[in-house]
Structure formats: C-alpha cells, structure tokens
Write a protein that holds these residues in place. Sequence first.
Motif, PDB file in Angstrom:
ATOM      1  N   LEU A 180       0.829  -1.213   0.000  1.00  0.00           N
ATOM      2  CA  LEU A 180       0.000   0.000   0.000  1.00  0.00           C
ATOM      3  C   LEU A 180       0.861   1.260   0.000  1.00  0.00           C
ATOM      4  O   LEU A 180       0.609   2.205  -0.763  1.00  0.00           O
ATOM      5  CB  LEU A 180      -0.928  -0.002   1.212  1.00  0.00           C
ATOM      6  N   GLN A 181       1.887   1.291   0.842  1.00  0.00           N
ATOM      7  CA  GLN A 181       2.731   2.480   0.935  1.00  0.00           C
ATOM      8  C   GLN A 181       3.492   2.721  -0.373  1.00  0.00           C
ATOM      9  O   GLN A 181       3.611   3.865  -0.830  1.00  0.00           O
ATOM     10  CB  GLN A 181       3.699   2.329   2.108  1.00  0.00           C
ATOM     11  N   THR A 182       3.981   1.648  -0.982  1.00  0.00           N
ATOM     12  CA  THR A 182       4.741   1.784  -2.219  1.00  0.00           C
ATOM     13  C   THR A 182       3.842   2.238  -3.361  1.00  0.00           C
ATOM     14  O   THR A 182       4.223   3.101  -4.164  1.00  0.00           O
ATOM     15  CB  THR A 182       5.429   0.449  -2.558  1.00  0.00           C
ATOM     16  N   LEU A 187      -6.637  -1.566   1.997  1.00  0.00           N
ATOM     17  CA  LEU A 187      -6.422  -0.684   3.141  1.00  0.00           C
ATOM     18  C   LEU A 187      -7.456  -0.971   4.228  1.00  0.00           C
ATOM     19  O   LEU A 187      -7.126  -0.981   5.423  1.00  0.00           O
ATOM     20  CB  LEU A 187      -6.493   0.783   2.712  1.00  0.00           C
ATOM     21  N   GLY A 188      -8.700  -1.235   3.832  1.00  0.00           N
ATOM     22  CA  GLY A 188      -9.710  -1.598   4.813  1.00  0.00           C
ATOM     23  C   GLY A 188      -9.348  -2.869   5.551  1.00  0.00           C
ATOM     24  O   GLY A 188      -9.529  -2.969   6.776  1.00  0.00           O
ATOM     25  N   ALA A 189      -8.807  -3.860   4.831  1.00  0.00           N
ATOM     26  CA  ALA A 189      -8.395  -5.107   5.480  1.00  0.00           C
ATOM     27  C   ALA A 189      -7.204  -4.881   6.399  1.00  0.00           C
ATOM     28  O   ALA A 189      -7.167  -5.376   7.534  1.00  0.00           O
ATOM     29  CB  ALA A 189      -8.064  -6.151   4.413  1.00  0.00           C
ATOM     30  N   THR A 246      -0.255   5.187  11.134  1.00  0.00           N
ATOM     31  CA  THR A 246       0.161   4.529   9.899  1.00  0.00           C
ATOM     32  C   THR A 246      -1.007   4.425   8.937  1.00  0.00           C
ATOM     33  O   THR A 246      -0.871   4.698   7.731  1.00  0.00           O
ATOM     34  CB  THR A 246       0.726   3.125  10.206  1.00  0.00           C
ATOM     35  N   ILE A 247      -2.165   4.040   9.459  1.00  0.00           N
ATOM     36  CA  ILE A 247      -3.362   3.939   8.622  1.00  0.00           C
ATOM     37  C   ILE A 247      -3.836   5.327   8.207  1.00  0.00           C
ATOM     38  O   ILE A 247      -4.200   5.552   7.034  1.00  0.00           O
ATOM     39  CB  ILE A 247      -4.479   3.189   9.368  1.00  0.00           C
ATOM     40  N   MET A 248      -3.804   6.272   9.123  1.00  0.00           N
ATOM     41  CA  MET A 248      -4.265   7.629   8.827  1.00  0.00           C
ATOM     42  C   MET A 248      -3.453   8.261   7.698  1.00  0.00           C
ATOM     43  O   MET A 248      -3.994   9.015   6.881  1.00  0.00           O
ATOM     44  CB  MET A 248      -4.182   8.498  10.076  1.00  0.00           C
ATOM     45  N   ALA A 249      -2.160   7.928   7.632  1.00  0.00           N
ATOM     46  CA  ALA A 249      -1.309   8.495   6.582  1.00  0.00           C
ATOM     47  C   ALA A 249      -1.722   8.016   5.197  1.00  0.00           C
ATOM     48  O   ALA A 249      -1.434   8.680   4.187  1.00  0.00           O
ATOM     49  CB  ALA A 249       0.152   8.133   6.853  1.00  0.00           C
ATOM     50  N   LEU A 250      -2.405   6.882   5.126  1.00  0.00           N
ATOM     51  CA  LEU A 250      -2.825   6.333   3.838  1.00  0.00           C
ATOM     52  C   LEU A 250      -4.238   6.761   3.445  1.00  0.00           C
ATOM     53  O   LEU A 250      -4.638   6.575   2.289  1.00  0.00           O
ATOM     54  CB  LEU A 250      -2.738   4.802   3.870  1.00  0.00           C
ATOM     55  N   LEU A 251      -4.999   7.323   4.385  1.00  0.00           N
ATOM     56  CA  LEU A 251      -6.384   7.693   4.071  1.00  0.00           C
ATOM     57  C   LEU A 251      -6.495   8.736   2.957  1.00  0.00           C
ATOM     58  O   LEU A 251      -7.389   8.626   2.101  1.00  0.00           O
ATOM     59  CB  LEU A 251      -7.100   8.183   5.334  1.00  0.00           C
ATOM     60  N   PRO A 252      -5.634   9.755   2.892  1.00  0.00           N
ATOM     61  CA  PRO A 252      -5.733  10.690   1.755  1.00  0.00           C
ATOM     62  C   PRO A 252      -5.552  10.002   0.408  1.00  0.00           C
ATOM     63  O   PRO A 252      -6.177  10.393  -0.582  1.00  0.00           O
ATOM     64  CB  PRO A 252      -4.605  11.698   2.036  1.00  0.00           C
TER      65      PRO A 252
END
Length: 718
Positions: free
Chosen positions: A308-310, A364-366, A376-382
């Motif tokens: 996800l991050q990549t 991301l939901g999983a 860590t999750i919040m950083a991916l929400l945007p």
Amino acid sequence: MAGWNADTAAGPLGAGALTLVEGSSFCISLPNGDIHPEHPHGLFVQDTRILSRWTLTVDDQPVESLGAETKEPYRALFVGRVPRLDGHADSALIVERLREIGAGIQEQVTVRNYSQRETQCVISLSIDADFADLFEVKEARIQRRWHETRQAGDQALTITAIWQDVRKGIHIQAPGADASPERLMYRVLIPPHGHWNTVVTVVPRTEGTASIATFVHADGDELSPRDRRRQEWVAKIPVVQMGNRSIERTLRCSYDDLGALRIEDPNHPDRVVVAAGAPWFMTLFGRDSLWASEMALPVDPSLALGTLQTLADRQGSVVDPMSEEEPGKILHEVRLDVSSGLSLGGKSIYYGSVDATPLFVMLLGAVSRWGFAKDTIMALLPHADRALDWIRDYGDKDGDGFVEYQRLNDQGLINQGWKDSWDGINFADGTLAKAPIALCEVQGYVYTAYMARAWMAYDVGDLALADELTERAAHLKKQFNEQFWMPNRGYYAVALDGQKRQVDACASNMGHCLWLGIVDDDKAPLVAQRLMSPEMFSGWGVRTLATDMGAYNPASYHNGSVWPHDNAIIAAGLLRYGFVEEAQRISTALLEAAEYSDGRLPELFCGFSREQFAKPIAYPTACSPQAWAATTPIQLVTTLMRYDTHVSRGGLWMDPVLPESYGDLHITNAPLAGGRIKIDIVDSTPSVHGLPEGIVFHRGHRPWMTELMEQARLHPKN
C-alpha cells in the motif's frame, strides 16, 4: 497477471526448463543448466538479461541431463553425464552444477570420475551477455545491437556494452580458469573415483565497478545472503503442521515462494512488497501485488502495508494518455530498467488497470483491521480518498454509476481487468466485447472499497462521510443487481459493453462478486449452482469460461483455463453465502492439483476435465512461482478455518469447516496485533493460545463491513 495484446504473447520456455527466483532477479535454463540465446532463457537482473549464453561442455561435448532439483527458490542442483564417444552407454564422468542466483549468479561446478583410471579433460564455459530488455526476450523481438568489448584478465572476464548513451556490463570471476574473450577453460586431471570442482561468479558492473561480495558466504557459516534472508523470513512467519502431509507440503512451498518473491522499494528499503511472478513479472504490479498481499495477511501483514505504501507513493497525479496515468489512479506495473519504447504505455510506470484502484482501498480496509498503528493507517487515508475520487471522476467514464475501461493509446492493454489478454472478454457466442467495458467483479471491488472506507470514516468519527459512502455502496449494489443479472440465464453478465449490452458469457468473474457481498441473497444459489456445474467446474477447479461458450478453449489463457487465485476467491465467496460443501470441493481439488507439481500451484493450468485427464494439464507459458498462486493455498485454508481479525474491535474470529481429510491443524508463530499466537484445530474444534491483551476469541465469522455499518447506524457514536 499482466496479459498481452494479440501481438505480444510470451513464447514457451521449453520442456523441462527450470526457473530460479530471488527478489527481482530470475534465471531460466535448460534441464542440464545451460542457457542458450535462441530460447527465452537467461539470467535477468532488474529486467535486463545479463547472461544470454551460459553453456558448459566437457571435451567439447554438452552435458546430458539426468535431473535437476530446486533446493530453494533461488538455488538448484543440476546433474548430468558426459556422453561417451566410443559408443558405450554409460559414462564415468558425472557433472554437478549447484547454482544460486541473486544480483548475479554463482555456480559451483563439480566433475566426478567414477572410473578406475584417471581422466584428463577440458571443461569449457561459454558466456554471452546481450543485455536485452525483458520485453525483447519475452516477445522474441530483440532489435538492439550493443557495441561490445571483452577483456580477459587473470582468471576473470569482463564484458561491457554500449547502446546510445546506455552502458552496461558484467564481471565474471573464475579462479583457476584460463580466461579468453570467448570462454573460460579448465584443463583438469581427475583421479580415479575422485572429483574436481570450481566456483564461477557473475555480477553486473555498475559505474565501472562490480561487487562479488553479494555472493560471499560470510562468517564461515556456509550461508549466503539469500540463505540469511530466507532464515529471517522463516523466523517471522507461521509454522504449520497438518494431518494431511501433502497439504502441509503445499503450504510450506507457498511460504517459500512468497518469501522469494519479496522485493524492496528502492526508495524505501524497509518497505517490502510482492513481485507478481516469474519469469516475466518480477516487479511490482498493482492488481497482483494487492491480491497476493491480501491473501497473505495471516502470514505476514507487513507485506500488505508495504504494498500500500509503495503504491501510494506512485499514485497517479496527472493525465497522461501514453502511460494512462490519471489523478488518483493506482498503477498497473513498474519496470526497473526497460527501454521506454518496449514497455506498456512507453514508460517505466504504466497505469492501464481498471481494478487496482478500488483494490487499493479494499486492501487498506483489510489492513486497518490487523492492528497497525493508527497514524500509519491515517497516513494512507488521503490516498484512499484520491482513489475514490478517481472512481468518480475517471473510472465512471459516462456517469452511469459503473466503473469501466477503455485504453487511451494503442500500446496499452486492450482489456484492463484481471483477464487482460486481448480476447479475454467476450459474449456467449464468442464475439469480442467492445470498450468501454464495465466488468462485473470491478463493480464488486468498488462496492467493497466504499464499505471499507465508510467503516474507516466511522471509526474516526466522520459520520457524514461514513453515511455518504454507505449510501453510495447500497445504490451501486441495487443498480448492479438490476443491470448485470440475467434472469433467463440464471447468472450475472461478465460485463456491460460500450453500448450497455449485457456481455452474456458464463465466466468465473461472478464468483468474485460473491466474496465481495454485492450479490443479492436470492441470486446466490443460482450463481453457486452455475459455478459448480460440469460446464464450469473441471474437477480441478472452476474454469474461467464455461465449456458451452463460443470462445471456450481449455488451453487458452483466459477462456477456459483454471486459475488458482480465481478459485480461492470463488471458494471464499461461496462460503460467505453459506455454500460450505462447494467451497470445500474447490479447495480440495486445487490442493490435490498441487500434488502434481511438487506442491507448487502454477499461475494457471488448462481447463480439461478431470474425467478426461487424471492430472492437471500444464499451460505452456504459466508463471511459476507466481504471487497470487503462491498465496492461494494460504487463502484456501484460512477460508475454511473462517479465520480473521478486527483488532480495533478486540476480536479474533474462527469457525472451522475443514474437511476431515485435511486432518488436525496446528499453527504456531501466527502474527496478530504485534504478538504471536498458537492455533489448534482438532476434530473441527478450534482453540487459541497467547492472545494479545484486549483480544477475545469468538467462535463464528468476523462481521462483514456491511454488518458493521448497519450496526453503526443503529447505534451511532456519541
């Protein structure tokens, strides 16, 4: 997997070809270990073939193969004999080649003399490096010719090449060899019942230097860097013991292959992602890497986070018709060192995938349920929100509520769902569907993406966004069941074409819709019945296309073959709707199929009936190992365990329906919320030990996002 258009199909590797994999490097050779440039073989490092010839002869005779065995995904032992010139059958000279790959290759050559007299012979190793792009080799269209220079030195050979302003090279270190520009030679005398051996190492030259250190076995422990990397991987993943030893072997093979397919983000070495598969897709793929890491969550959740991050770092930001990049879109594939004119879309990153973007939000939901830090999750929400914006602004091209695709340039993929070969989407009579095409499973991915993001919004107190997305999902589900369902046929259309006609072929895609929960309850029994019909179920798995369809071909890539990952998703979908026996049947068939390939499921196999052939018929160009095929056994077993977690809700759920033939199941070192747990399933009764503080075990299935949001609406947060 990345498919192809009509003129870009991969050629077969040849009978007995052996493939080794380590990170983004891979090596394909003949059964005797030789590499010949006329085959699509070679050693590939960062998508470039750095060895196109690697042939060993003894007294000018090629070695006759006796067998080869893969010891680890990156190491193999070849054994052969030197043909006699006097007409006798048996040879006294046996050649062993122990090969290990990484960012290069190291080969230990041993020649054993089983005669009673000493034997003098000349051992030669011929070496070429054409530095061809992976796409050139895959499609047999090598056009570039490099200006090559060779420098033979003291027990070493260096090959450098220049094409336009690109410079590449390799360095070969060969202790004891007489090195010439053409080959390495060893003149040896082998005593009776004795042996001779040597080690040859090849590494790429970068900026005029080459490092052999990547193959040094440090500390005298006889472990290479790849061995230590594998040890670290084995130490962090679950240990499985199963009453059915065949299934246990298959799971262990899956773990090994998954470990070998891990690659690092070059900009963030701490982020590990999953390459799609060998031989031609040893790089980051949006769809493949997302699905594989989703299936691997119970083994190593960090793979999903790294993926996800990549992908988030490379999320589309502009409109570019050549690469098909659009703001918010998730990429289809990355190529490391391929000439731009040869790769899809003409650039190093290609975005021609309709499903990677909703799959990103879905994963991301999983991942948010597996106990990672909130920030860590919040950083991916945007990034998830930009992905949802793409669905609205670019994915739904005509504003009808469905996401569809149509390639933006003639170099891009014609079909952009997971069945992405040029002829992968067709009507019942075999006519090809014309774009823009809205695939049934993609609508399911979008539906699940809405629900996943709705729950994450609810979890942080954004009730307005949660309600908006929940309503959007409900509207999509209603619209989907109205426009994709074909009551006269009793199954869902595989797609809507550019004229909004139902593409009426009976295809496996609708099985994904079951797992995603977009199927109306009253339609699920008919879907299950059709999937398990003789036209769809081969005995080894559900075919991609039914046998009574016009385009059916059991030896095609997407029109009648059996794909393990496809079946794993279908089995999970059947179980979601209560079809336990059907899910067990699919799982057992696939795990039995793995027995015929040493425990490793390939990317796909042919769709011939089990009644016709007693073992699965291999598809000639199937990738193996391949990421979502490697994670399929994991998905199958965890599906039948009904094993899942939601850490923020303090729960671990399990309610096993494993067939009796699987035996008891014992798992140790299973990751959960930063800790490690032990799972025992004896006579279908589960028990869990070592649960982290705050986590409670529940016998039953984890509540689906739809159920959670319904509960949330009934009991809103204050």
